[in-house]
Motif scaffolding. Structure first.
Motif, PDB file in Angstrom:
ATOM      1  N   LEU A  35       7.522   0.902   1.173  1.00 38.10           N
ATOM      2  CA  LEU A  35       6.860   0.203   0.077  1.00 38.10           C
ATOM      3  C   LEU A  35       5.528  -0.413   0.500  1.00 38.10           C
ATOM      4  O   LEU A  35       4.586  -0.488  -0.288  1.00 38.10           O
ATOM      5  N   VAL A  36       5.449  -0.838   1.775  1.00 35.94           N
ATOM      6  CA  VAL A  36       4.304  -1.654   2.220  1.00 35.94           C
ATOM      7  C   VAL A  36       3.206  -0.833   2.885  1.00 35.94           C
ATOM      8  O   VAL A  36       2.007  -1.099   2.694  1.00 35.94           O
ATOM      9  N   VAL A  37       3.584   0.188   3.671  1.00 39.75           N
ATOM     10  CA  VAL A  37       2.626   0.896   4.535  1.00 39.75           C
ATOM     11  C   VAL A  37       2.261   2.259   3.938  1.00 39.75           C
ATOM     12  O   VAL A  37       3.148   3.001   3.518  1.00 39.75           O
ATOM     13  N   PRO A  38       0.970   2.627   3.910  1.00 43.79           N
ATOM     14  CA  PRO A  38       0.583   3.960   3.431  1.00 43.79           C
ATOM     15  C   PRO A  38       1.232   5.053   4.299  1.00 43.79           C
ATOM     16  O   PRO A  38       1.284   4.925   5.528  1.00 43.79           O
ATOM     17  N   ILE A  39       1.705   6.120   3.663  1.00 44.55           N
ATOM     18  CA  ILE A  39       2.461   7.143   4.379  1.00 44.55           C
ATOM     19  C   ILE A  39       1.638   7.829   5.468  1.00 44.55           C
ATOM     20  O   ILE A  39       2.165   8.165   6.525  1.00 44.55           O
TER      21      ILE A  39
ATOM     22  N   GLN B 150       0.805  -1.225   0.000  1.00 49.03           N
ATOM     23  CA  GLN B 150       0.000   0.000   0.000  1.00 49.03           C
ATOM     24  C   GLN B 150       0.841   1.280   0.000  1.00 49.03           C
ATOM     25  O   GLN B 150       0.304   2.379   0.056  1.00 49.03           O
ATOM     26  N   GLY B 151       2.164   1.123  -0.021  1.00 53.89           N
ATOM     27  CA  GLY B 151       3.035   2.295   0.075  1.00 53.89           C
ATOM     28  C   GLY B 151       3.468   2.805  -1.281  1.00 53.89           C
ATOM     29  O   GLY B 151       2.745   2.709  -2.276  1.00 53.89           O
ATOM     30  N   TYR B 152       4.674   3.358  -1.324  1.00 55.12           N
ATOM     31  CA  TYR B 152       5.225   3.918  -2.560  1.00 55.12           C
ATOM     32  C   TYR B 152       5.799   2.825  -3.449  1.00 55.12           C
ATOM     33  O   TYR B 152       6.188   1.761  -2.974  1.00 55.12           O
TER      34      TYR B 152
ATOM     35  N   LEU C 258       3.177  -2.096  11.646  1.00 54.09           N
ATOM     36  CA  LEU C 258       2.221  -1.842  10.565  1.00 54.09           C
ATOM     37  C   LEU C 258       2.460  -2.746   9.353  1.00 54.09           C
ATOM     38  O   LEU C 258       1.554  -2.982   8.564  1.00 54.09           O
ATOM     39  N   VAL C 259       3.689  -3.235   9.200  1.00 55.40           N
ATOM     40  CA  VAL C 259       4.001  -4.146   8.089  1.00 55.40           C
ATOM     41  C   VAL C 259       3.162  -5.411   8.190  1.00 55.40           C
ATOM     42  O   VAL C 259       2.842  -6.048   7.178  1.00 55.40           O
ATOM     43  N   PHE C 260       2.757  -5.765   9.416  1.00 52.26           N
ATOM     44  CA  PHE C 260       2.024  -7.021   9.645  1.00 52.26           C
ATOM     45  C   PHE C 260       0.520  -6.791   9.810  1.00 52.26           C
ATOM     46  O   PHE C 260      -0.176  -7.624  10.383  1.00 52.26           O
ATOM     47  N   SER C 261       0.008  -5.670   9.289  1.00 49.84           N
ATOM     48  CA  SER C 261      -1.405  -5.331   9.517  1.00 49.84           C
ATOM     49  C   SER C 261      -2.359  -6.386   8.961  1.00 49.84           C
ATOM     50  O   SER C 261      -3.439  -6.609   9.518  1.00 49.84           O
ATOM     51  N   ASN C 262      -1.976  -7.063   7.876  1.00 50.71           N
ATOM     52  CA  ASN C 262      -2.841  -8.111   7.299  1.00 50.71           C
ATOM     53  C   ASN C 262      -2.335  -9.519   7.598  1.00 50.71           C
ATOM     54  O   ASN C 262      -2.792 -10.491   7.000  1.00 50.71           O
ATOM     55  N   ALA C 263      -1.390  -9.632   8.516  1.00 56.31           N
ATOM     56  CA  ALA C 263      -0.824 -10.943   8.864  1.00 56.31           C
ATOM     57  C   ALA C 263      -1.731 -11.658   9.865  1.00 56.31           C
ATOM     58  O   ALA C 263      -2.560 -11.029  10.534  1.00 56.31           O
ATOM     59  N   PRO C 264      -1.591 -12.983   9.989  1.00 54.53           N
ATOM     60  CA  PRO C 264      -2.330 -13.707  11.043  1.00 54.53           C
ATOM     61  C   PRO C 264      -2.010 -13.136  12.435  1.00 54.53           C
ATOM     62  O   PRO C 264      -0.922 -12.603  12.658  1.00 54.53           O
ATOM     63  N   GLU C 265      -2.952 -13.278  13.346  1.00 58.75           N
ATOM     64  CA  GLU C 265      -2.805 -12.674  14.679  1.00 58.75           C
ATOM     65  C   GLU C 265      -1.556 -13.165  15.400  1.00 58.75           C
ATOM     66  O   GLU C 265      -0.887 -12.405  16.097  1.00 58.75           O
ATOM     67  N   VAL C 266      -1.214 -14.445  15.219  1.00 58.41           N
ATOM     68  CA  VAL C 266      -0.043 -14.985  15.910  1.00 58.41           C
ATOM     69  C   VAL C 266       1.239 -14.294  15.427  1.00 58.41           C
ATOM     70  O   VAL C 266       2.173 -14.066  16.213  1.00 58.41           O
ATOM     71  N   ILE C 267       1.295 -13.922  14.144  1.00 58.85           N
ATOM     72  CA  ILE C 267       2.453 -13.206  13.599  1.00 58.85           C
ATOM     73  C   ILE C 267       2.526 -11.800  14.191  1.00 58.85           C
ATOM     74  O   ILE C 267       3.594 -11.325  14.606  1.00 58.85           O
ATOM     75  N   LYS C 268       1.376 -11.123  14.237  1.00 56.33           N
ATOM     76  CA  LYS C 268       1.323  -9.766  14.814  1.00 56.33           C
ATOM     77  C   LYS C 268       1.804  -9.772  16.259  1.00 56.33           C
ATOM     78  O   LYS C 268       2.616  -8.937  16.665  1.00 56.33           O
ATOM     79  N   GLN C 269       1.271 -10.708  17.035  1.00 58.55           N
ATOM     80  CA  GLN C 269       1.624 -10.764  18.451  1.00 58.55           C
ATOM     81  C   GLN C 269       3.100 -11.127  18.637  1.00 58.55           C
ATOM     82  O   GLN C 269       3.790 -10.574  19.495  1.00 58.55           O
ATOM     83  N   GLY C 270       3.559 -12.052  17.818  1.00 56.41           N
ATOM     84  CA  GLY C 270       4.968 -12.461  17.906  1.00 56.41           C
ATOM     85  C   GLY C 270       5.903 -11.312  17.596  1.00 56.41           C
ATOM     86  O   GLY C 270       6.894 -11.092  18.308  1.00 56.41           O
ATOM     87  N   PHE C 271       5.597 -10.531  16.550  1.00 59.55           N
ATOM     88  CA  PHE C 271       6.469  -9.409  16.219  1.00 59.55           C
ATOM     89  C   PHE C 271       6.397  -8.322  17.288  1.00 59.55           C
ATOM     90  O   PHE C 271       7.422  -7.711  17.632  1.00 59.55           O
ATOM     91  N   ALA C 272       5.209  -8.067  17.821  1.00 62.17           N
ATOM     92  CA  ALA C 272       5.082  -7.063  18.888  1.00 62.17           C
ATOM     93  C   ALA C 272       5.962  -7.436  20.074  1.00 62.17           C
ATOM     94  O   ALA C 272       6.612  -6.579  20.686  1.00 62.17           O
ATOM     95  N   ALA C 273       6.018  -8.752  20.385  1.00 63.20           N
ATOM     96  CA  ALA C 273       6.872  -9.207  21.488  1.00 63.20           C
ATOM     97  C   ALA C 273       8.344  -8.959  21.182  1.00 63.20           C
ATOM     98  O   ALA C 273       9.108  -8.495  22.045  1.00 63.20           O
ATOM     99  N   VAL C 274       8.769  -9.243  19.935  1.00 56.99           N
ATOM    100  CA  VAL C 274      10.158  -8.982  19.536  1.00 56.99           C
ATOM    101  C   VAL C 274      10.464  -7.488  19.627  1.00 56.99           C
ATOM    102  O   VAL C 274      11.530  -7.086  20.098  1.00 56.99           O
ATOM    103  N   ALA C 275       9.518  -6.647  19.182  1.00 59.37           N
ATOM    104  CA  ALA C 275       9.720  -5.195  19.201  1.00 59.37           C
ATOM    105  C   ALA C 275       9.856  -4.664  20.633  1.00 59.37           C
ATOM    106  O   ALA C 275      10.655  -3.761  20.891  1.00 59.37           O
ATOM    107  N   VAL C 276       9.080  -5.238  21.548  1.00 60.05           N
ATOM    108  CA  VAL C 276       9.210  -4.841  22.958  1.00 60.05           C
ATOM    109  C   VAL C 276      10.616  -5.152  23.463  1.00 60.05           C
ATOM    110  O   VAL C 276      11.281  -4.313  24.078  1.00 60.05           O
ATOM    111  N   VAL C 277      11.061  -6.373  23.177  1.00 57.71           N
ATOM    112  CA  VAL C 277      12.400  -6.791  23.605  1.00 57.71           C
ATOM    113  C   VAL C 277      13.461  -5.881  23.001  1.00 57.71           C
ATOM    114  O   VAL C 277      14.407  -5.437  23.670  1.00 57.71           O
ATOM    115  N   ALA C 278      13.308  -5.546  21.702  1.00 57.21           N
ATOM    116  CA  ALA C 278      14.292  -4.725  20.995  1.00 57.21           C
ATOM    117  C   ALA C 278      14.398  -3.328  21.596  1.00 57.21           C
ATOM    118  O   ALA C 278      15.498  -2.822  21.831  1.00 57.21           O
ATOM    119  N   THR C 279      13.269  -2.699  21.842  1.00 52.58           N
ATOM    120  CA  THR C 279      13.294  -1.329  22.342  1.00 52.58           C
ATOM    121  C   THR C 279      13.737  -1.275  23.804  1.00 52.58           C
ATOM    122  O   THR C 279      14.454  -0.357  24.206  1.00 52.58           O
TER     123      THR C 279
END
Length: 406
Positions: free
Chosen positions: A252-256, A178-180, A268-289
């Motif tokens: 490329l993927v996310v509307p500006i 949905q991006g550029y 936002l890259v995982f907006s149309n992904a299965p819920e388990v993928i969204k939750q898994g990435f959110a957990a990784v992002a928490v750990v990263a930050t």
């Protein structure tokens, strides 16, 4: 004033080149791309990746200066030691040391807010409560010990880099982005486009704040003359590659309009992904930050310890209990300041202030190396860069600082 030989270290030399590189990557990668790619895109639009590239070029020049200075003076409160040696003025050294500690505290505050935003998507708990919890837990780990703290940070760094590679892989496989278009991410010669790119570079620069933290744990590095330059340069090369690939993927993927308002942009890259993928990435992002919070805490506390150890701050801040061999009082002060800032200032303001403080320090550090290079070199063996490197470091850091006012 500084003598030719650095003082005998009091902290434990426990960091090898892989650990030091992971330490630098941990704060650089976690603090920046996970939190601020959206804010950068808001200013630079489709050219956000170019802003990251400009920031990388500015940082690389000063990184080379740090590599030489950190091997000349492998001590805690590195920048303060460099400026004291270069300018021969105690008050400038103290000012720079305090500025570096402030940048660590403010940066950790910005990243803690980002971490709480990602954690909110997992738990639906209030971000205020989550921010306080994150800062408190990271403070306890920082008190534990340098080898243990950096080992925890190194494990987390591997997780967060894996998270970025997953973002890139998933984003490139999205069927209906949905991006550029890719061709739209390259700027032409329009003045307004470049004004936005340079203004956004100040925010993108925040994503590179971290490599200089390696200089502030130099007193705890094994064989600093060989280890520090290698780790600094490797950190920058790896971080730049990851940033360019990740920022282009997100554009490329996310509307500006969605991307530019998010404090948890990579999710936002995982907006149309299965819920388990969204939750898994959110957990990784928490750990990263969260990792960025821990490493900035370690850095700021070492700078305060180093200043106190040289009698520039109250001596109690230099106290190191035998049990932990970490600067406990300095660490507690840093944790308290971070808690205060997270509750009073927004993430964008914190990121910009961090960048401006660090760029000001970069200018003074590069000037210090210029002055030192114009004198006879009586220090022990160390890494060398040509004189033109710190001169260009002064010019590029000054220009990027000015870009914030465009």
């Amino acid at each position: 004033m500084h003598t030719a030989d650095p003082p005998t270290p009091k902290l434990r030399r426990a960091l090898t080149a892989p650990l030091l590189t992971l330490y630098g990557l941990g704060v650089t990668v976690g603090a920046g791309i996970y939190v601020l790619v959206g804010a950068t895109a808001e200013v630079a639009g489709p050219y956000a990746a170019v802003s990251f590239l400009i920031a990388a070029l500015v940082v690389s020049l000063t990184a080379l200066s740090y590599a030489e200075l950190a091997t000349r003076y492998p001590v805690s409160a590195g920048e303060a030691a460099y400026v004291e040696a270069g300018f021969q003025r105690n008050w400038i050294a103290v000012l720079v040391g305090l500025a570096v500690a402030a940048s660590g505290v403010i940066s950790a505050s910005a990243v803690a807010i980002g971490a709480a935003s990602y954690l909110h998507t997992l738990t639906n708990l209030g971000t205020t409560l989550l921010t306080i919890g994150i800062v408190s837990v990271m403070g306890l780990i920082a008190l534990w010990g340098i080898a243990q703290s950096v080992f925890v940070a190194a494990v987390i760094t591997i997780i967060e880099i894996s998270g970025l590679l997953f973002v890139i892989g998933w984003g490139m496989s999205v069927q209906d982005p949905q991006g550029y278009a890719f061709s739209e991410t390259f700027p032409g010669f329009e003045i307004n486009a470049w004004r936005g790119i340079f203004a956004a570079s100040l925010l993108a620069f925040f994503a590179f704040v971290g490599f200089e933290d390696m200089a502030n744990v130099a007193e705890e590095v094994k064989d600093p003359v060989r280890t520090i330059p290698k780790a600094i340069l490797l950190t920058l090369v790896l971080a730049t590659g990851l940033y360019l690939a990740t920022s282009i993927t997100v554009l490329l993927v996310v509307p500006i309009d969605t991307l530019s308002t998010s404090t948890a942009p990579l999710a936002l890259v995982f907006s149309n992904a299965p819920e388990v993928i969204k939750q898994g990435f959110a957990a990784v992002a928490v750990v990263a930050t969260v990792n960025g919070v821990l490493i900035q805490m370690i850095m700021a506390s070492r700078v305060i310890y180093g200043l106190a150890d040289r009698d520039h701050l109250p001596k109690i801040l230099a106290s190191v209990p035998q049990v932990t061999q970490t600067p406990v009082v300095a660490t507690l002060l840093v944790v308290a300041l971070i808690l205060l800032l997270t509750q009073t200032l927004p993430i964008g303001t914190l990121a910009e202030r961090t960048s401006q403080i660090v760029l000001g320090v970069f200018v003074l550090v590069n000037f210090s190396l210029i002055f030192l290079k114009l004198k006879p070199d009586s220090t022990r063996q160390h890494f060398h860069v040509p004189l033109v490197v710190p001169i260009l470091g002064v010019l590029t850091s000054t220009l990027l600082f000015g870009a914030g006012f465009l």
